[in-house]
Design an enzyme around this catalytic site. Structure first.
Site, short mmCIF file in Angstrom:
data_model
loop_
_atom_site.label_atom_id
_atom_site.label_comp_id
_atom_site.label_asym_id
_atom_site.label_seq_id
_atom_site.Cartn_x
_atom_site.Cartn_y
_atom_site.Cartn_z
N ASP A 181 -4.81 -3.28 3.62
CA ASP A 181 -5.23 -3.78 2.31
C ASP A 181 -6.66 -3.33 2.04
O ASP A 181 -7.47 -3.23 2.97
CB ASP A 181 -5.15 -5.31 2.25
CG ASP A 181 -4.93 -5.82 0.83
OD1 ASP A 181 -3.80 -6.23 0.51
OD2 ASP A 181 -5.89 -5.79 0.04
N LYS B 2 7.09 4.11 -9.97
CA LYS B 2 8.13 3.26 -9.38
C LYS B 2 9.51 3.92 -9.48
O LYS B 2 10.34 3.77 -8.57
CB LYS B 2 8.13 1.89 -10.05
CG LYS B 2 6.87 1.06 -9.78
CD LYS B 2 6.69 0.81 -8.29
CE LYS B 2 5.55 -0.14 -8.00
NZ LYS B 2 5.42 -0.45 -6.55
N LEU C 10 3.27 -10.15 -2.68
CA LEU C 10 4.52 -10.03 -1.93
C LEU C 10 4.26 -9.62 -0.48
O LEU C 10 4.95 -10.06 0.44
CB LEU C 10 5.44 -9.02 -2.60
CG LEU C 10 5.84 -9.32 -4.06
CD1 LEU C 10 6.78 -8.23 -4.58
CD2 LEU C 10 6.49 -10.68 -4.19
N TYR D 202 2.81 3.50 -14.38
CA TYR D 202 3.43 2.56 -13.44
C TYR D 202 4.93 2.81 -13.31
O TYR D 202 5.47 2.91 -12.20
CB TYR D 202 3.16 1.13 -13.90
CG TYR D 202 3.66 0.07 -12.95
CD1 TYR D 202 2.97 -0.22 -11.78
CD2 TYR D 202 4.80 -0.67 -13.23
CE1 TYR D 202 3.41 -1.20 -10.90
CE2 TYR D 202 5.25 -1.66 -12.36
CZ TYR D 202 4.55 -1.92 -11.20
OH TYR D 202 5.00 -2.88 -10.33
N PHE E 272 7.43 -11.40 -10.58
CA PHE E 272 7.09 -12.36 -9.54
C PHE E 272 5.67 -12.87 -9.77
O PHE E 272 4.80 -12.12 -10.20
CB PHE E 272 7.22 -11.73 -8.16
CG PHE E 272 8.63 -11.73 -7.63
CD1 PHE E 272 9.01 -12.56 -6.59
CD2 PHE E 272 9.61 -10.91 -8.21
CE1 PHE E 272 10.31 -12.58 -6.12
CE2 PHE E 272 10.91 -10.92 -7.74
CZ PHE E 272 11.26 -11.76 -6.70
N VAL F 53 -4.41 3.06 0.59
CA VAL F 53 -3.16 3.77 0.90
C VAL F 53 -3.07 5.13 0.22
O VAL F 53 -2.22 5.95 0.59
CB VAL F 53 -1.92 2.92 0.55
CG1 VAL F 53 -1.87 1.67 1.40
CG2 VAL F 53 -1.88 2.60 -0.94
N THR G 256 2.58 -13.20 -8.78
CA THR G 256 1.66 -12.61 -7.82
C THR G 256 0.36 -12.25 -8.53
O THR G 256 0.29 -12.29 -9.77
CB THR G 256 2.26 -11.33 -7.20
OG1 THR G 256 2.43 -10.35 -8.24
CG2 THR G 256 3.61 -11.63 -6.54
N SER H 107 -2.15 -9.82 0.10
CA SER H 107 -1.97 -10.51 -1.18
C SER H 107 -0.53 -10.37 -1.65
O SER H 107 0.22 -9.51 -1.17
CB SER H 107 -2.91 -9.94 -2.26
OG SER H 107 -2.54 -8.62 -2.59
#
Length: 256
Positions: free
Chosen positions: A37, A166, A17, A162, A195, A61, A197, A15
């Site tokens: 995924d 990051k 990027l 988040y 983006f 992951v 997405t 999905s």
């Protein structure tokens, strides 16, 4: 690195990027893409469409053993790993203190485990596989591309977890590059802005409108295909190493 004939592992490869990067890399001649995924059905559908060059592996992951098993499956299918793209991420919006009380720590932990631990899990397993590759004329054996976010620099209200996850990815870029240089493995971090997405499908329309209105040029959200082109440039050009690149058309994320 000449990308033709290489093998690429992509977390979040079914999905957003990650999917766009998988499709693009296959279109320019990579031998195989190993797409990790959690959405097994989506991965299977893409594999049916793209054929044997796309290996879909159901994987969380946050689980180090599951990531290693996925890398092993990719090596069994394609024989090697040359490039790793860590694109798997979740948002997990939550304020530190809200009307319901303090942020639930299980939510914070989940975001960190997927976004940060998941990136480390992919890097460690992929890098080990890359050390077994024969080096090219530059001594290069592999490339790792990790994804941060504009939120690593300008986190919005509700992005405590988040942004922390990051920003940590940005912080580990240089030490990873310094460590892996002796093995001929490059490490680059990309911090995309807004983006279009699936992650932004969860956002209210007014949030997306606010981001677009804050953009100067182009006055729109980024396209996943544009990220894929940048990922190709990083793989091809050996001078990309040890840096974190903001990829956002100059966008400064608003407060909320």
């Amino acid at each position: 690195m000449d990308i033709k004939g290489k093998v690429v592992v992509i977390s979040g490869g079914a999905s957003g990027l990650g999917e766009a990067t998988a499709r693009h890399f296959l279109s320019i001649g990579v031998r195989g893409v190993v797409a990790l995924d959690r959405d097994a059905a989506r991965g299977a559908a893409i594999a049916e469409e793209l054929g044997e060059g796309y290996l879909a592996v159901e994987c969380d992951v946050a689980d180090a053993d599951a990531v290693q098993a996925s890398i092993d499956a990719g090596i069994e299918r394609f024989g090697r790993i040359d490039v790793a793209v860590a694109a798997a991420a979740i948002g997990g919006p939550a304020k530190l203190i809200s009307r319901k009380g303090p942020i639930p720590m299980d939510r914070f932990d989940q975001v960190v485990k997927v976004n940060l631990y998941g990136t480390v899990h992919l890097s460690r397993s992929a890098a080990l596989a890359m050390t077994r590759n024969e080096p090219n004329a530059d001594g290069e054996r592999g490339v790792i591309i990790n994804l941060a976010s504009g939120a690593a620099y300008e986190g919005q209200v509700g992005q405590v977890a988040y942004s922390a996850s990051k920003a940590a990815i940005v912080g580990m870029t240089l030490p990873l590059m310094r460590e892996l240089a002796e093995h001929g493995i490059r490490v680059v971090t990309v911090a995309p802005g807004a983006f279009d997405t699936p992650m932004y499908e969860q956002a209210p329309p007014e949030v997306k409108e606010g981001i677009v209105s804050a953009s100067l040029f182009p006055k729109r959200m980024g396209k996943a295909s544009e990220f894929a082109l940048f990922a190709e440039e990083i793989v091809r050009n050996a001078m990309h190493n040890g840096r974190s690149y903001r990829f956002d058309a100059g966008l400064m994320l608003p407060v909320s």
